[in-house]
Write a protein that holds these residues in place. Structure first.
Motif, PDB file in Angstrom:
ATOM      1  N   ASP A  45       0.806  -1.225   0.000  1.00  0.00           N
ATOM      2  CA  ASP A  45       0.000   0.000   0.000  1.00  0.00           C
ATOM      3  C   ASP A  45       0.838   1.274   0.000  1.00  0.00           C
ATOM      4  O   ASP A  45       0.417   2.289  -0.541  1.00  0.00           O
ATOM      5  CB  ASP A  45      -0.938   0.019   1.214  1.00  0.00           C
ATOM      6  CG  ASP A  45      -1.991  -1.079   1.141  1.00  0.00           C
ATOM      7  OD1 ASP A  45      -1.998  -1.836   0.155  1.00  0.00           O
ATOM      8  OD2 ASP A  45      -2.808  -1.175   2.064  1.00  0.00           O
ATOM      9  N   ALA A  46       2.015   1.240   0.652  1.00  0.00           N
ATOM     10  CA  ALA A  46       2.829   2.455   0.763  1.00  0.00           C
ATOM     11  C   ALA A  46       3.992   2.476  -0.228  1.00  0.00           C
ATOM     12  O   ALA A  46       4.702   3.470  -0.320  1.00  0.00           O
ATOM     13  CB  ALA A  46       3.356   2.600   2.194  1.00  0.00           C
ATOM     14  N   GLY A  47       4.220   1.376  -0.953  1.00  0.00           N
ATOM     15  CA  GLY A  47       5.257   1.344  -1.979  1.00  0.00           C
ATOM     16  C   GLY A  47       6.670   1.170  -1.459  1.00  0.00           C
ATOM     17  O   GLY A  47       7.635   1.533  -2.140  1.00  0.00           O
ATOM     18  N   ALA A  48       6.821   0.595  -0.275  1.00  0.00           N
ATOM     19  CA  ALA A  48       8.161   0.412   0.307  1.00  0.00           C
ATOM     20  C   ALA A  48       8.967  -0.607  -0.480  1.00  0.00           C
ATOM     21  O   ALA A  48       8.451  -1.614  -0.953  1.00  0.00           O
ATOM     22  CB  ALA A  48       8.047  -0.026   1.761  1.00  0.00           C
ATOM     23  N   ILE A  49      10.257  -0.322  -0.613  1.00  0.00           N
ATOM     24  CA  ILE A  49      11.207  -1.252  -1.216  1.00  0.00           C
ATOM     25  C   ILE A  49      12.141  -1.703  -0.105  1.00  0.00           C
ATOM     26  O   ILE A  49      12.743  -0.877   0.591  1.00  0.00           O
ATOM     27  CB  ILE A  49      11.984  -0.582  -2.363  1.00  0.00           C
ATOM     28  CG1 ILE A  49      10.996  -0.177  -3.466  1.00  0.00           C
ATOM     29  CG2 ILE A  49      13.073  -1.492  -2.894  1.00  0.00           C
ATOM     30  CD1 ILE A  49      11.575   0.722  -4.528  1.00  0.00           C
ATOM     31  N   PHE A  88      11.060   4.413  -0.642  1.00  0.00           N
ATOM     32  CA  PHE A  88       9.680   4.290  -1.119  1.00  0.00           C
ATOM     33  C   PHE A  88       9.580   4.601  -2.609  1.00  0.00           C
ATOM     34  O   PHE A  88       8.592   5.145  -3.083  1.00  0.00           O
ATOM     35  CB  PHE A  88       8.760   5.193  -0.299  1.00  0.00           C
ATOM     36  CG  PHE A  88       8.537   4.682   1.092  1.00  0.00           C
ATOM     37  CD1 PHE A  88       7.506   3.806   1.377  1.00  0.00           C
ATOM     38  CD2 PHE A  88       9.393   5.053   2.114  1.00  0.00           C
ATOM     39  CE1 PHE A  88       7.314   3.309   2.652  1.00  0.00           C
ATOM     40  CE2 PHE A  88       9.218   4.571   3.404  1.00  0.00           C
ATOM     41  CZ  PHE A  88       8.174   3.699   3.671  1.00  0.00           C
ATOM     42  N   GLY A  89      10.638   4.270  -3.342  1.00  0.00           N
ATOM     43  CA  GLY A  89      10.598   4.390  -4.795  1.00  0.00           C
ATOM     44  C   GLY A  89      11.374   5.554  -5.380  1.00  0.00           C
ATOM     45  O   GLY A  89      11.634   5.581  -6.572  1.00  0.00           O
ATOM     46  N   ASN A  90      11.741   6.536  -4.568  1.00  0.00           N
ATOM     47  CA  ASN A  90      12.476   7.681  -5.085  1.00  0.00           C
ATOM     48  C   ASN A  90      13.489   8.141  -4.024  1.00  0.00           C
ATOM     49  O   ASN A  90      13.294   9.168  -3.365  1.00  0.00           O
ATOM     50  CB  ASN A  90      11.506   8.817  -5.446  1.00  0.00           C
ATOM     51  CG  ASN A  90      12.168   9.896  -6.271  1.00  0.00           C
ATOM     52  OD1 ASN A  90      13.381  10.049  -6.246  1.00  0.00           O
ATOM     53  ND2 ASN A  90      11.355  10.656  -6.994  1.00  0.00           N
ATOM     54  N   PRO A  91      14.574   7.385  -3.849  1.00  0.00           N
ATOM     55  CA  PRO A  91      15.517   7.682  -2.765  1.00  0.00           C
ATOM     56  C   PRO A  91      16.129   9.076  -2.806  1.00  0.00           C
ATOM     57  O   PRO A  91      16.336   9.692  -1.759  1.00  0.00           O
ATOM     58  CB  PRO A  91      16.590   6.608  -2.889  1.00  0.00           C
ATOM     59  CG  PRO A  91      16.342   5.884  -4.151  1.00  0.00           C
ATOM     60  CD  PRO A  91      14.964   6.218  -4.619  1.00  0.00           C
ATOM     61  N   GLU A  92      16.387   9.602  -4.003  1.00  0.00           N
ATOM     62  CA  GLU A  92      16.983  10.947  -4.099  1.00  0.00           C
ATOM     63  C   GLU A  92      16.018  12.006  -3.576  1.00  0.00           C
ATOM     64  O   GLU A  92      16.402  12.877  -2.785  1.00  0.00           O
ATOM     65  CB  GLU A  92      17.389  11.248  -5.543  1.00  0.00           C
ATOM     66  CG  GLU A  92      18.581  10.438  -6.007  1.00  0.00           C
ATOM     67  CD  GLU A  92      18.940  10.722  -7.462  1.00  0.00           C
ATOM     68  OE1 GLU A  92      18.590  11.812  -7.967  1.00  0.00           O
ATOM     69  OE2 GLU A  92      19.551   9.842  -8.083  1.00  0.00           O
ATOM     70  N   ARG A  93      14.788  11.945  -4.008  1.00  0.00           N
ATOM     71  CA  ARG A  93      13.781  12.914  -3.548  1.00  0.00           C
ATOM     72  C   ARG A  93      13.545  12.746  -2.048  1.00  0.00           C
ATOM     73  O   ARG A  93      13.457  13.732  -1.313  1.00  0.00           O
ATOM     74  CB  ARG A  93      12.474  12.720  -4.310  1.00  0.00           C
ATOM     75  CG  ARG A  93      11.388  13.696  -3.881  1.00  0.00           C
ATOM     76  CD  ARG A  93      10.112  13.515  -4.728  1.00  0.00           C
ATOM     77  NE  ARG A  93       9.077  14.404  -4.290  1.00  0.00           N
ATOM     78  CZ  ARG A  93       8.222  14.132  -3.317  1.00  0.00           C
ATOM     79  NH1 ARG A  93       8.289  12.989  -2.657  1.00  0.00           N
ATOM     80  NH2 ARG A  93       7.289  15.004  -2.981  1.00  0.00           N
ATOM     81  N   GLU A  94      13.456  11.517  -1.593  1.00  0.00           N
ATOM     82  CA  GLU A  94      13.230  11.252  -0.165  1.00  0.00           C
ATOM     83  C   GLU A  94      14.350  11.838   0.679  1.00  0.00           C
ATOM     84  O   GLU A  94      14.110  12.402   1.744  1.00  0.00           O
ATOM     85  CB  GLU A  94      13.093   9.748   0.073  1.00  0.00           C
ATOM     86  CG  GLU A  94      11.828   9.177  -0.533  1.00  0.00           C
ATOM     87  CD  GLU A  94      11.831   7.660  -0.625  1.00  0.00           C
ATOM     88  OE1 GLU A  94      12.492   7.003   0.197  1.00  0.00           O
ATOM     89  OE2 GLU A  94      11.165   7.133  -1.535  1.00  0.00           O
ATOM     90  N   SER A  95      15.577  11.747   0.194  1.00  0.00           N
ATOM     91  CA  SER A  95      16.722  12.302   0.914  1.00  0.00           C
ATOM     92  C   SER A  95      16.643  13.829   0.981  1.00  0.00           C
ATOM     93  O   SER A  95      16.906  14.432   2.022  1.00  0.00           O
ATOM     94  CB  SER A  95      18.016  11.866   0.240  1.00  0.00           C
ATOM     95  OG  SER A  95      19.129  12.367   0.922  1.00  0.00           O
ATOM     96  N   ARG A  96      16.259  14.457  -0.132  1.00  0.00           N
ATOM     97  CA  ARG A  96      16.138  15.927  -0.153  1.00  0.00           C
ATOM     98  C   ARG A  96      15.034  16.408   0.777  1.00  0.00           C
ATOM     99  O   ARG A  96      15.204  17.361   1.531  1.00  0.00           O
ATOM    100  CB  ARG A  96      15.856  16.418  -1.578  1.00  0.00           C
ATOM    101  CG  ARG A  96      17.058  16.447  -2.481  1.00  0.00           C
ATOM    102  CD  ARG A  96      16.789  17.255  -3.749  1.00  0.00           C
ATOM    103  NE  ARG A  96      15.502  16.972  -4.389  1.00  0.00           N
ATOM    104  CZ  ARG A  96      15.301  16.010  -5.292  1.00  0.00           C
ATOM    105  NH1 ARG A  96      16.280  15.231  -5.667  1.00  0.00           N
ATOM    106  NH2 ARG A  96      14.111  15.850  -5.834  1.00  0.00           N
TER     107      ARG A  96
END
Length: 197
Positions: free
Chosen positions: A12-16, A25-33
């Motif tokens: 449901d949350a898209g976790a990898i 959750f699918g976009n590590p660069e954005r998540e880090s920013r």
């Protein structure tokens, strides 16, 4: 990690996952920013929980840990440490209370060693020491407006570092951070509801 929580995060949350831990959750660069400027939520299943309860629980821990256990209540958590006989830190952990039990939150890799050492010191103490890692789901959240977001879950939030609020089967702990930062501990349904909000 509780199976139903892992399934929820994955489907449901898209976790990898990587090695059983949420990697992104699918976009590590954005998540880090976003983690430095926006509101973020994270799974804390990489930490284990040791439950300590019983008639002698506080005395037992007072004799083993560095900080004053008597200051830990259902409204106050504490950073604490377990040291060797020579005074070297074996493990440090977040210590909090919930429903008349104490919980030590520490990295999962240290769980077996610390559980074994605590059992070794138990002797005749009236205390139960258990691996409580799968008893609760735990998440962290932080950000400039996270308090506003959390106010939809609980009308009262912890104000100071180490303060704890118990509300509707949720334990909410304020932890140190540049931005307001909290940990939420509860059952699957309570944490899923918080995550979705």
């Amino acid at each position: 990690m509780k199976d139903n929580w892992k399934a929820y995060l994955e489907h449901d949350a898209g976790a990898i996952f990587s090695d059983g831990i949420v990697a992104n959750f699918g976009n590590p660069e954005r998540e880090s920013r976003v983690s430095t400027v926006g509101n973020t939520m994270m799974d804390l299943s990489q930490f284990g929980l040791i439950g300590v309860r019983g008639e002698d629980a506080s005395t037992f821990m007072q004799n083993l840990f560095c900080n004053d256990i008597r200051e830990v209540t259902e409204q106050k958590s504490q950073l604490n440490a377990f040291c060797s006989a020579k005074g070297r830190i074996i493990a440090n952990f977040l210590l909090f209370m919930r429903d008349d039990s104490y919980y030590l939150q520490l990295p999962s890799q240290q769980m077996d060693v610390i559980l074994k050492k605590l059992q070794m010191y138990k002797l005749m103490s009236k205390v139960d020491i258990i691996d409580a890692s799968n008893s609760f789901v735990r998440i962290g959240c932080s950000g400039p407006s996270i308090e506003q977001e959390l106010s939809t879950i609980s009308p009262q939030l912890p104000r100071e570092i180490d303060d704890v609020v118990q509300h509707n089967k949720l334990t909410i702990i304020r932890v140190p951070g540049i931005q307001p930062r909290f940990e939420l501990i509860g059952g699957f349904d309570e944490i899923k509801n918080a995550w979705q909000r």
